[in-house]
Design an enzyme around this catalytic site. Structure first.
Site, PDB file in Angstrom:
ATOM      1  N   ASP A 183       3.855  -4.537   1.205  1.00  0.00           N
ATOM      2  CA  ASP A 183       2.554  -5.102   1.550  1.00  0.00           C
ATOM      3  C   ASP A 183       1.423  -4.606   0.647  1.00  0.00           C
ATOM      4  O   ASP A 183       1.601  -3.696  -0.152  1.00  0.00           O
ATOM      5  CB  ASP A 183       2.223  -4.789   3.026  1.00  0.00           C
ATOM      6  CG  ASP A 183       2.573  -3.358   3.431  1.00  0.00           C
ATOM      7  OD1 ASP A 183       2.755  -2.508   2.540  1.00  0.00           O
ATOM      8  OD2 ASP A 183       2.672  -3.096   4.631  1.00  0.00           O
ATOM      9  N   ASP A 224       1.775   0.819  16.751  1.00  0.00           N
ATOM     10  CA  ASP A 224       1.921  -0.379  17.579  1.00  0.00           C
ATOM     11  C   ASP A 224       3.245  -1.093  17.300  1.00  0.00           C
ATOM     12  O   ASP A 224       3.461  -2.213  17.753  1.00  0.00           O
ATOM     13  CB  ASP A 224       0.734  -1.339  17.345  1.00  0.00           C
ATOM     14  CG  ASP A 224       0.581  -1.742  15.884  1.00  0.00           C
ATOM     15  OD1 ASP A 224       1.418  -1.333  15.042  1.00  0.00           O
ATOM     16  OD2 ASP A 224      -0.384  -2.481  15.572  1.00  0.00           O
ATOM     17  N   HIS A 228       4.326  -1.939  14.251  1.00  0.00           N
ATOM     18  CA  HIS A 228       4.358  -2.816  13.075  1.00  0.00           C
ATOM     19  C   HIS A 228       5.310  -2.282  12.008  1.00  0.00           C
ATOM     20  O   HIS A 228       5.507  -1.076  11.879  1.00  0.00           O
ATOM     21  CB  HIS A 228       2.952  -3.092  12.515  1.00  0.00           C
ATOM     22  CG  HIS A 228       2.279  -1.949  11.833  1.00  0.00           C
ATOM     23  ND1 HIS A 228       1.003  -1.534  12.145  1.00  0.00           N
ATOM     24  CD2 HIS A 228       2.678  -1.115  10.828  1.00  0.00           C
ATOM     25  CE1 HIS A 228       0.666  -0.514  11.365  1.00  0.00           C
ATOM     26  NE2 HIS A 228       1.668  -0.239  10.553  1.00  0.00           N
ATOM     27  N   GLU A 277       2.004  -7.254  12.556  1.00  0.00           N
ATOM     28  CA  GLU A 277       1.399  -6.682  13.754  1.00  0.00           C
ATOM     29  C   GLU A 277       1.951  -7.379  15.002  1.00  0.00           C
ATOM     30  O   GLU A 277       2.481  -8.486  14.915  1.00  0.00           O
ATOM     31  CB  GLU A 277      -0.120  -6.884  13.702  1.00  0.00           C
ATOM     32  CG  GLU A 277      -0.814  -6.190  12.533  1.00  0.00           C
ATOM     33  CD  GLU A 277      -0.961  -4.675  12.708  1.00  0.00           C
ATOM     34  OE1 GLU A 277      -0.245  -4.076  13.537  1.00  0.00           O
ATOM     35  OE2 GLU A 277      -1.800  -4.087  12.003  1.00  0.00           O
TER      36      GLU A 277
HETATM   37  C1  F6R Z   1       3.150   0.574   4.549  1.00  0.00           C
HETATM   38  C2  F6R Z   1       3.653  -0.078   5.738  1.00  0.00           C
HETATM   39  C3  F6R Z   1       3.294   0.376   7.107  1.00  0.00           C
HETATM   40  C4  F6R Z   1       3.493   1.875   7.327  1.00  0.00           C
HETATM   41  C5  F6R Z   1       3.050   2.277   8.728  1.00  0.00           C
HETATM   42  C6  F6R Z   1       3.195   3.774   8.970  1.00  0.00           C
HETATM   43  O1  F6R Z   1       3.601  -0.065   3.378  1.00  0.00           O
HETATM   44  O2  F6R Z   1       4.329  -1.037   5.577  1.00  0.00           O
HETATM   45  O3  F6R Z   1       4.077  -0.341   8.022  1.00  0.00           O
HETATM   46  O4  F6R Z   1       4.842   2.192   7.129  1.00  0.00           O
HETATM   47  O5  F6R Z   1       1.732   1.896   8.922  1.00  0.00           O
HETATM   48  O6  F6R Z   1       2.304   4.452   8.135  1.00  0.00           O
HETATM   49  P1  F6R Z   1       2.332   6.040   7.995  1.00  0.00           P
HETATM   50  O7  F6R Z   1       3.592   6.377   7.268  1.00  0.00           O
HETATM   51  O8  F6R Z   1       1.112   6.374   7.183  1.00  0.00           O
HETATM   52  O9  F6R Z   1       2.313   6.588   9.382  1.00  0.00           O
END
Ligand code: F6R
Length: 243
Positions: free
Chosen positions: A70, A139, A141, A146
């Site tokens: 992403d 959440d 994701h 989301e």
């Molecule tokens: C990032 C991504 C997100 C993260 C998620 C957890 O490329 O796809 O889904 O993996 O937000 O983020 P952290 O590792 O910072 O807790």
């Protein structure tokens, strides 16, 4: 429903090392493999370990290809919080991967739909993702898919949830500066990967990890769809272990 293979490590550094073992094996088996990569705090120990392993001659990234999950909408590649910068600074500039073999969705494309289609086509041309790395949002994701009322199939634009903006404001001066939208691989894109490795560290990921793999499969917890993927390995630290 399938439960994932779950490996419990002592701490985030050990999570990084165990994940690096899996990537090392994959790259040795298939030097031109396609890796699906993630950003965020969780994969940082893994990326440092991969850099160290290439420096010591254990891994060779020169033929590896990578597709990131992403990118924030509106951030140029040179913005310090873009995922393009994140990947360059934490991994790509330290290893032998060729820039033309790394793709990240564009956050500044004028024709987002066409860009998303091209992204999907490129992954298909490469023969699909061999190993997809994932973190998980509080959440549920994955990528930036989301919670919503369906599982989005392909790479697409999304509005970020308030919880995600709140969680990611630590990288910006304030929540106001966090982009409100992003472009992300779809749930279908992620599910098409041959193998999935999810990393989770810290006590704040414990509850969502449990919901994801031991709760109902619902688009309100997007990661729960992984219960239907035949090859998922979760590597978590003791703090995030859901039991
Ligand atoms: C990032 C991504 C997100 C993260 C998620 C957890 O490329 O796809 O889904 O993996 O937000 O983020 P952290 O590792 O910072 O807790």
């Amino acid at each position: 429903m399938l439960h994932p293979r779950i490996i419990v490590a002592k701490n985030p550094e050990e999570v990084g090392k165990l994940a690096a073992d899996l990537f090392e094996t994959e790259i040795q088996k298939k030097p031109a493999c396609v890796l699906g990569l993630a950003t965020g705090s969780t994969p940082l120990p893994l990326y440092s370990e991969l850099v160290a392993r290439e420096k010591s001659g254990k891994i060779d990234f020169s033929k590896v290809r990578s597709a990131n999950l992403d990118e924030y909408k509106g951030l140029t590649p040179d913005h310090e919080q873009s995922y393009f910068s994140f990947m360059r600074n934490n991994l790509f500039k330290h290893i032998s991967i060729k820039p033309e073999n790394t793709i990240i969705p564009s956050g500044i494309s004028e024709d987002v739909e066409a860009m998303c289609e091209e992204y999907e086509t490129k992954i298909e041309e490469w023969g699909g993702v061999d190993v997809q790395l994932l973190g998980i949002g509080h959440d549920g994701h994955i990528g930036f898919n989301e919670p919503c009322d369906h599982f989005p199939q392909k790479t697409h634009e999304v509005k970020l949830a308030d919880m995600t903006i709140e969680a990611n404001k630590r990288f910006f001066n304030s929540a106001d500066e966090v982009p409100k939208a992003a472009v992300t691989m779809g749930i279908g894109t992620i599910m098409a990967a041959k193998k999935i490795i999810m990393l989770a560290t810290g006590a704040d990921k414990k509850e969502i990890l449990h919901k994801t793999f031991w709760g109902s499969v619902t688009p309100q917890v997007p990661a729960s769809i992984l219960q239907f993927h035949p090859d998922v390995t979760v590597i978590c630290d003791e703090a995030a272990y859901p039991f």
